[in-house]
Motif scaffolding. Structure first.
Motif, PDB file in Angstrom:
ATOM      1  N   ALA A  37      26.577   9.469 -17.681  1.00 55.80           N
ATOM      2  CA  ALA A  37      25.301   8.829 -18.043  1.00 55.80           C
ATOM      3  C   ALA A  37      24.587   9.650 -19.116  1.00 55.80           C
ATOM      4  CB  ALA A  37      24.421   8.672 -16.808  1.00 55.80           C
ATOM      5  N   TYR A  38      24.549  10.983 -18.931  1.00 53.18           N
ATOM      6  CA  TYR A  38      23.850  11.820 -19.916  1.00 53.18           C
ATOM      7  C   TYR A  38      24.613  11.869 -21.252  1.00 53.18           C
ATOM      8  CZ  TYR A  38      20.576  13.295 -16.318  1.00 53.18           C
ATOM      9  OH  TYR A  38      19.598  13.304 -15.362  1.00 53.18           O
ATOM     10  N   VAL A  39      25.933  11.814 -21.185  1.00 46.69           N
ATOM     11  CA  VAL A  39      26.722  11.781 -22.428  1.00 46.69           C
ATOM     12  C   VAL A  39      26.362  10.523 -23.223  1.00 46.69           C
ATOM     13  CG1 VAL A  39      29.056  11.392 -23.339  1.00 46.69           C
ATOM     14  CG2 VAL A  39      28.674  13.197 -21.659  1.00 46.69           C
ATOM     15  N   PHE A  40      26.261   9.385 -22.514  1.00 46.99           N
ATOM     16  CA  PHE A  40      25.951   8.144 -23.227  1.00 46.99           C
ATOM     17  C   PHE A  40      24.515   8.136 -23.759  1.00 46.99           C
ATOM     18  CE2 PHE A  40      29.633   6.442 -20.725  1.00 46.99           C
ATOM     19  CZ  PHE A  40      30.440   6.239 -21.836  1.00 46.99           C
ATOM     20  N   VAL A  41      23.616   8.858 -23.090  1.00 43.97           N
ATOM     21  CA  VAL A  41      22.255   8.977 -23.636  1.00 43.97           C
ATOM     22  C   VAL A  41      22.317   9.719 -24.969  1.00 43.97           C
ATOM     23  CG1 VAL A  41      20.006  10.088 -23.329  1.00 43.97           C
ATOM     24  CG2 VAL A  41      21.045   8.894 -21.427  1.00 43.97           C
ATOM     25  N   TYR A  42      23.071  10.838 -24.991  1.00 40.92           N
ATOM     26  CA  TYR A  42      23.194  11.586 -26.249  1.00 40.92           C
ATOM     27  C   TYR A  42      23.836  10.717 -27.325  1.00 40.92           C
ATOM     28  CZ  TYR A  42      21.659  16.281 -24.891  1.00 40.92           C
ATOM     29  OH  TYR A  42      20.896  17.368 -24.533  1.00 40.92           O
ATOM     30  N   ARG A  43      24.816   9.920 -26.923  1.00 40.00           N
ATOM     31  CA  ARG A  43      25.475   9.060 -27.921  1.00 40.00           C
ATOM     32  C   ARG A  43      24.505   7.989 -28.419  1.00 40.00           C
ATOM     33  NH1 ARG A  43      31.706   9.079 -26.134  1.00 40.00           N
ATOM     34  NH2 ARG A  43      32.045  11.196 -26.886  1.00 40.00           N
ATOM     35  N   ALA A  44      23.634   7.491 -27.512  1.00 46.23           N
ATOM     36  CA  ALA A  44      22.669   6.446 -27.902  1.00 46.23           C
ATOM     37  C   ALA A  44      21.677   6.978 -28.918  1.00 46.23           C
ATOM     38  CB  ALA A  44      21.943   5.919 -26.674  1.00 46.23           C
ATOM     39  N   ILE A  45      21.395   8.278 -28.872  1.00 49.87           N
ATOM     40  CA  ILE A  45      20.422   8.824 -29.839  1.00 49.87           C
ATOM     41  C   ILE A  45      21.124   9.631 -30.948  1.00 49.87           C
ATOM     42  CG2 ILE A  45      18.419   8.808 -28.292  1.00 49.87           C
ATOM     43  CD1 ILE A  45      18.939  11.681 -27.568  1.00 49.87           C
ATOM     44  N   ASP A  46      22.436   9.402 -31.084  1.00 47.97           N
ATOM     45  CA  ASP A  46      23.239  10.020 -32.153  1.00 47.97           C
ATOM     46  C   ASP A  46      23.149  11.539 -32.167  1.00 47.97           C
ATOM     47  OD1 ASP A  46      24.118   7.547 -33.094  1.00 47.97           O
ATOM     48  OD2 ASP A  46      22.252   7.257 -34.200  1.00 47.97           O
ATOM     49  N   ALA A  47      23.295  12.144 -31.036  1.00 46.86           N
ATOM     50  CA  ALA A  47      23.255  13.613 -30.954  1.00 46.86           C
ATOM     51  C   ALA A  47      24.573  14.196 -31.475  1.00 46.86           C
ATOM     52  CB  ALA A  47      23.046  14.029 -29.510  1.00 46.86           C
ATOM     53  N   PRO A  48      24.527  15.424 -32.021  1.00 47.23           N
ATOM     54  CA  PRO A  48      25.790  16.066 -32.448  1.00 47.23           C
ATOM     55  C   PRO A  48      26.755  16.219 -31.264  1.00 47.23           C
ATOM     56  CG  PRO A  48      23.875  17.316 -33.187  1.00 47.23           C
ATOM     57  CD  PRO A  48      23.352  16.253 -32.277  1.00 47.23           C
ATOM     58  N   ASP A  49      28.058  16.256 -31.584  1.00 54.43           N
ATOM     59  CA  ASP A  49      29.079  16.266 -30.526  1.00 54.43           C
ATOM     60  C   ASP A  49      28.992  17.443 -29.566  1.00 54.43           C
ATOM     61  OD1 ASP A  49      30.175  13.898 -31.100  1.00 54.43           O
ATOM     62  OD2 ASP A  49      31.831  14.669 -32.322  1.00 54.43           O
ATOM     63  N   GLU A  50      28.517  18.602 -30.067  1.00 53.26           N
ATOM     64  CA  GLU A  50      28.493  19.765 -29.167  1.00 53.26           C
ATOM     65  C   GLU A  50      27.564  19.554 -27.968  1.00 53.26           C
ATOM     66  OE1 GLU A  50      27.792  19.973 -32.422  1.00 53.26           O
ATOM     67  OE2 GLU A  50      26.184  21.420 -32.849  1.00 53.26           O
ATOM     68  N   TYR A  51      26.571  18.678 -28.138  1.00 52.80           N
ATOM     69  CA  TYR A  51      25.668  18.409 -27.014  1.00 52.80           C
ATOM     70  C   TYR A  51      26.401  17.699 -25.880  1.00 52.80           C
ATOM     71  CZ  TYR A  51      21.597  20.103 -29.491  1.00 52.80           C
ATOM     72  OH  TYR A  51      20.699  20.925 -30.120  1.00 52.80           O
ATOM     73  N   VAL A  52      27.365  16.883 -26.262  1.00 55.89           N
ATOM     74  CA  VAL A  52      28.193  16.210 -25.253  1.00 55.89           C
ATOM     75  C   VAL A  52      28.961  17.277 -24.456  1.00 55.89           C
ATOM     76  CG1 VAL A  52      30.130  14.634 -24.907  1.00 55.89           C
ATOM     77  CG2 VAL A  52      28.362  14.075 -26.568  1.00 55.89           C
ATOM     78  N   GLY A  53      29.472  18.274 -25.181  1.00 53.23           N
ATOM     79  CA  GLY A  53      30.162  19.390 -24.523  1.00 53.23           C
ATOM     80  C   GLY A  53      29.222  20.166 -23.607  1.00 53.23           C
ATOM     81  N   PHE A  54      27.977  20.354 -24.059  1.00 49.13           N
ATOM     82  CA  PHE A  54      26.991  21.074 -23.235  1.00 49.13           C
ATOM     83  C   PHE A  54      26.775  20.332 -21.911  1.00 49.13           C
ATOM     84  CE2 PHE A  54      24.441  23.300 -26.870  1.00 49.13           C
ATOM     85  CZ  PHE A  54      25.591  23.968 -27.236  1.00 49.13           C
ATOM     86  N   VAL A  55      26.709  18.983 -22.008  1.00 50.48           N
ATOM     87  CA  VAL A  55      26.481  18.175 -20.806  1.00 50.48           C
ATOM     88  C   VAL A  55      27.659  18.326 -19.830  1.00 50.48           C
ATOM     89  CG1 VAL A  55      26.356  15.799 -19.943  1.00 50.48           C
ATOM     90  CG2 VAL A  55      24.938  16.491 -21.842  1.00 50.48           C
ATOM     91  N   VAL A  56      28.879  18.269 -20.366  1.00 48.96           N
ATOM     92  CA  VAL A  56      30.054  18.365 -19.488  1.00 48.96           C
ATOM     93  C   VAL A  56      30.081  19.727 -18.798  1.00 48.96           C
ATOM     94  CG1 VAL A  56      32.577  18.442 -19.447  1.00 48.96           C
ATOM     95  CG2 VAL A  56      31.412  16.685 -20.767  1.00 48.96           C
ATOM     96  N   MET A  57      29.805  20.783 -19.568  1.00 50.21           N
ATOM     97  CA  MET A  57      29.814  22.111 -18.958  1.00 50.21           C
ATOM     98  C   MET A  57      28.692  22.244 -17.916  1.00 50.21           C
ATOM     99  SD  MET A  57      29.981  25.772 -20.755  1.00 50.21           S
ATOM    100  CE  MET A  57      31.716  26.010 -20.682  1.00 50.21           C
ATOM    101  N   GLY A  58      27.513  21.709 -18.257  1.00 46.12           N
ATOM    102  CA  GLY A  58      26.398  21.733 -17.296  1.00 46.12           C
ATOM    103  C   GLY A  58      26.748  20.946 -16.048  1.00 46.12           C
ATOM    104  N   GLY A  59      27.380  19.787 -16.250  1.00 43.27           N
ATOM    105  CA  GLY A  59      27.775  18.948 -15.103  1.00 43.27           C
ATOM    106  C   GLY A  59      28.751  19.680 -14.192  1.00 43.27           C
ATOM    107  N   ALA A  60      29.668  20.440 -14.820  1.00 44.88           N
ATOM    108  CA  ALA A  60      30.634  21.205 -14.012  1.00 44.88           C
ATOM    109  C   ALA A  60      29.898  22.265 -13.189  1.00 44.88           C
ATOM    110  CB  ALA A  60      31.667  21.855 -14.918  1.00 44.88           C
ATOM    111  N   MET A  61      28.881  22.881 -13.810  1.00 52.09           N
ATOM    112  CA  MET A  61      28.173  23.957 -13.102  1.00 52.09           C
ATOM    113  C   MET A  61      27.243  23.423 -12.011  1.00 52.09           C
ATOM    114  SD  MET A  61      29.600  26.430 -14.492  1.00 52.09           S
ATOM    115  CE  MET A  61      28.819  27.976 -14.150  1.00 52.09           C
ATOM    116  N   THR A  62      26.912  22.110 -12.071  1.00 46.27           N
ATOM    117  CA  THR A  62      26.084  21.554 -10.984  1.00 46.27           C
ATOM    118  C   THR A  62      26.821  21.688  -9.654  1.00 46.27           C
ATOM    119  OG1 THR A  62      26.943  19.325 -11.293  1.00 46.27           O
ATOM    120  CG2 THR A  62      24.843  19.811 -12.365  1.00 46.27           C
TER     121      THR A  62
END
Lengths: 288, 299
Positions: A59-84
């Protein structure tokens, strides 16, 4: 029965008991064992523990994609999600674990047994850490594959060190909370529930912590995952260093300090809380 | 001779009379409120009810602001913010109703007593959801007020279509309650992972219903899931009623008028309600036959 027979029988039935460090380690292994083996016996847990964070991550990845965020932010979300997974484990399987044990009637058995409570908590932490690392790894790999994230590790040694220090400090914090939760009853569940979203926010699980002003980020650094996550992002993503809060060596130093502080505090507080809980008769109560 | 005795559903016994409905609903709502709130003092309870939703909203606000550099007037921001705010009802109402089964069966161990009491079980479960609905309403209100006061979420009270808002909200809450009943039925039959079932359903719907991003962002093969979910239309109607300009900015549902969206929402709500009633009573019937009503799994 003559004395020779009696002595032979007592020798036959005598059990060599471990004491001191051996006994401590035996307790740690005994408490870690059900957590690690339990996961192997009930593999469906793994599926749910990966699916739930993956839904939030997606869900958070698609939010970043909806607002055209740079790709590294998608990586930040995945790493954060893993640490949850680690934060959830610390909240639900460390902090509130003694509350569950109380509910099931095991807590009084822990206290009565001749082993150290610290060893029990350490075993819980060790078992939880091993089991959760597998889940976090699965989320990182699955997320990386689904969202095509380019991981570029600059130093595997530092990455391993950051991860280990963050985990020791985090589970030390979990042990500290577990001793505090000894006194709690029904409110333990609600407090653990309350500590989820605010920590996701202030520890920067889904964005770089540098986005906050310095003092907010510095205050949030009391939670070991804040600096651990920040340092790991700096070491894993090409643009991570530019978005890092502090330098990796400094974060390593602070994490080392947090390890000492949390483990020592947990030891002292556990002894105090155990006495207090016994004195106030809170170990066997069940206020539903 | 065949000695197997087949039991069948008695349809008449499934519908409560008015007195039973009122009594059961009122007492269940009161009980639910006590369980939700009396674990602490009102002050801490109020903080608990506010901090959690505001933190969830703040995560999205920070994510948005670091990428867009604080351009809160863009239509995507109210889309995300309001979608997230109203989505709190999904977790609150739907999960709240199904959670009553877990609470009563595993924690308080009172589910069997509920079944021998002269109450109507689905009404009891719906009543138990009232407390979570109330807390969610408070959270939604505070989140929206915070957005209006500090984040430039522009809601012009004079321009709000109040009729559309309240009708959509009412239908949506009924739809969520029915989905909660469906989950409650499934919960009656399972021993493992009951703790996750509500969260996973709410998480999946969060992803597929376009709550915090337009459905066009999803890969094409996943979009039909969102179109089949009534929550997608419900959230769109709520956004349109509060900030109509948001609807024109995203093409996903822009071809539908408000009346058409309402028709789709109503239709899907009826379908889900029938589906929920059938699933709940079937699961309940199976649970009785298998002796699972008083099961304590300790899982």
């Amino acid at each position: 029965m003559n004395s020779e027979q009696s002595s032979a029988t007592s020798e036959k039935w005598s059990v060599e008991k471990n004491t001191g460090l051996r006994f401590f380690l035996q307790t740690v292994i005994a408490r870690a064992y059900p957590r690690i083996i339990g996961q192997q016996r009930e593999k469906s847990w793994m599926f749910f523990d990966i699916l739930l964070p993956m839904l939030a991550v997606s869900a958070y990845v698609f939010v970043y994609r909806a607002i055209d965020a740079p790709d590294e932010y998608v990586g930040f979300v995945v790493m954060g999600g893993a640490m949850t997974a680690f934060w959830m484990n610390v909240l639900w399987s460390m902090s509130s674990q003694l509350y569950w044990e109380k509910e099931m009637g095991n807590l009084s058995l822990y206290i009565m047994a001749p082993n150290s409570m610290m060893a029990i908590l350490l075993g819980m932490a060790l078992g939880g850490l091993v089991a959760t690392t597998l889940r976090a790894l699965a989320i990182t790999i699955l997320g990386g594959w689904l969202f095509k994230i380019p991981y570029e590790v600059t130093s595997f040694g530092q990455l391993f060190l950051v991860f280990m220090l963050a985990m020791v400090a985090l589970y030390g914090m979990g042990m500290l909370f577990a001793s505090l939760f000894l006194l709690l009853s029904r409110e333990a569940w609600h407090l653990s529930n309350l500590a989820q979203e605010p920590v996701y926010l202030f520890s920067g699980f889904y964005f770089p912590i540098k986005s906050f002003n310095f003092w907010v980020a510095a205050s949030a650094s009391i939670i070991p995952l804040t600096l651990g996550l920040d340092a790991m992002r700096q070491l894993v993503f090409p643009s991570g260093a530019a978005l890092g809060f502090l330098s990796v060596p400094l974060e390593l130093g602070i994490l080392s300090g947090l390890c000492v502080i949390f483990l020592t505090s947990a030891k002292l507080l556990l002894a105090h809380m155990e006495k207090l809980a016994i004195r106030e008769g809170r170990l066997t109560e069940s206020r539903r | 001779m065949n000695t197997t005795k087949r039991t069948s559903l008695n349809i008449q016994s499934l519908i409560p009379n008015r007195a039973t409905f009122t009594r059961t609903f009122r007492v269940a709502a009161w009980l639910g409120w006590q369980i939700e709130s009396n674990w602490t003092d009102p002050f801490l309870f109020a903080i608990y009810s506010i901090v959690k939703p505001l933190s969830g909203a703040a995560i999205l606000v920070v994510m948005y602001s670091i990428i867009i550099n604080g351009a809160f007037k863009s239509p995507i921001f109210p889309y995300i913010y309001l979608g997230n705010a109203f989505y709190m009802y999904v977790g609150g109402v739907m999960t709240g109703i199904s959670w009553a089964i877990i609470d009563d069966r595993e924690h308080y161990k009172t589910l069997k007593y509920m079944y021998v009491a002269p109450i109507h079980m689905p009404t009891y479960l719906l009543g138990r959801g009232v407390a979570r609905f109330t807390v969610s309403s408070l959270s939604v209100l505070i989140t929206i007020l915070f957005g209006v006061a500090f984040l430039h979420v522009q809601i012009d009270l004079a321009a709000v279509n109040w009729g559309l808002f309240f009708v959509s909200l009412f239908i949506g809450v009924i739809m969520l309650a029915m989905m909660g009943l469906m989950l409650a039925g499934v919960t009656l039959l399972i021993a493992q992972h009951v703790w996750f079932i509500g969260d996973i359903t709410a998480g999946a719907l969060y992803l597929f219903s376009g709550a915090i991003f337009p459905l066009d962002v999803l890969p094409k093969y996943l979009r039909p899931v969102g179109y089949f979910m009534p929550i997608t239309y419900w959230l769109e109607l709520l956004r349109r009623s509060l900030v109509g300009s948001v609807a024109q900015a995203f093409p996903t549902l822009s071809r539908f008028s408000n009346t058409e969206l309402m028709g789709i929402l109503l239709g899907l709500t009826v379908v889900f309600a029938i589906f929920a009633a059938v699933i709940f009573f079937w699961c309940e019937h199976r649970a009785r036959e298998r002796g699972m009503i008083d099961m304590v799994t300790n899982y």
